[in-house]
Design an enzyme around this catalytic site. Sequence first.
Site, PDB file in Angstrom:
ATOM      1  N   CYS A 200       0.736  -1.262  -0.074  1.00 11.80           N
ATOM      2  CA  CYS A 200       0.078  -0.104  -0.160  1.00 11.80           C
ATOM      3  C   CYS A 200       0.772   1.296  -0.148  1.00 11.80           C
ATOM      4  O   CYS A 200       0.286   2.476  -0.219  1.00 11.80           O
ATOM      5  CB  CYS A 200      -0.864   0.080   1.121  1.00 11.80           C
ATOM      6  SG  CYS A 200      -0.099   0.430   2.812  1.00 11.80           S
TER       7      CYS A 200
ATOM      8  N   CYS B 198      12.295  -7.910  12.360  1.00 13.49           N
ATOM      9  CA  CYS B 198      13.078  -8.655  11.332  1.00 13.49           C
ATOM     10  C   CYS B 198      12.016  -8.866  10.195  1.00 13.49           C
ATOM     11  O   CYS B 198      10.842  -9.369  10.414  1.00 13.49           O
ATOM     12  CB  CYS B 198      13.133 -10.116  12.052  1.00 13.49           C
ATOM     13  SG  CYS B 198      14.012 -11.305  10.889  1.00 13.49           S
TER      14      CYS B 198
END
Length: 166
Positions: free
Chosen positions: A78, A146
């Site tokens: 997005c 991560c």
Amino acid sequence: MNRRQLILSAAGIFASGILPFLAKETHAVIPLKKTDEEWKSLLPRERFHILFQEGTERPNSSPLNKEKRAGTFICAACNLPLFDSATKYESGTGWPSFYDFLPGALATKKDFKLVWPRTEYHCARCGGHQGHVFKDGPKPTGLRYCNNGLALEFIPKGEKLPELRT
């Protein structure tokens, strides 16, 4: 105490230890709702798998691991800005890692796919899966976000950020 009770107890202890570290000032982000079919038509298959089927790429497979320039890492679905490059560091895990995120950019949920609970994080706008957060990062937060490289795009400082996808 049976094995299930032990695992659930450990999950509670883990959650109570990490959730306070995840508290952060939030800014209103207007959610973007699209069907899986709409996302499939917009994203390459590998990105769709990671972002909307909660997949994981192979370690050391992302060119973003070596990205050292100043700039912004945005959601590959997005275009919401998620991380400032100043918070990126080499964690040695094989995935792009950050010790902090931009205000209001991420949402979290518990993930029990590997039996023990982990905190999974997503783009706060589109819900695209980014990665997991761990309590083994550097100061000042002590956290390691991560991230899957395929879930991100990098925009160098000085370049215009793309418009948010509608």
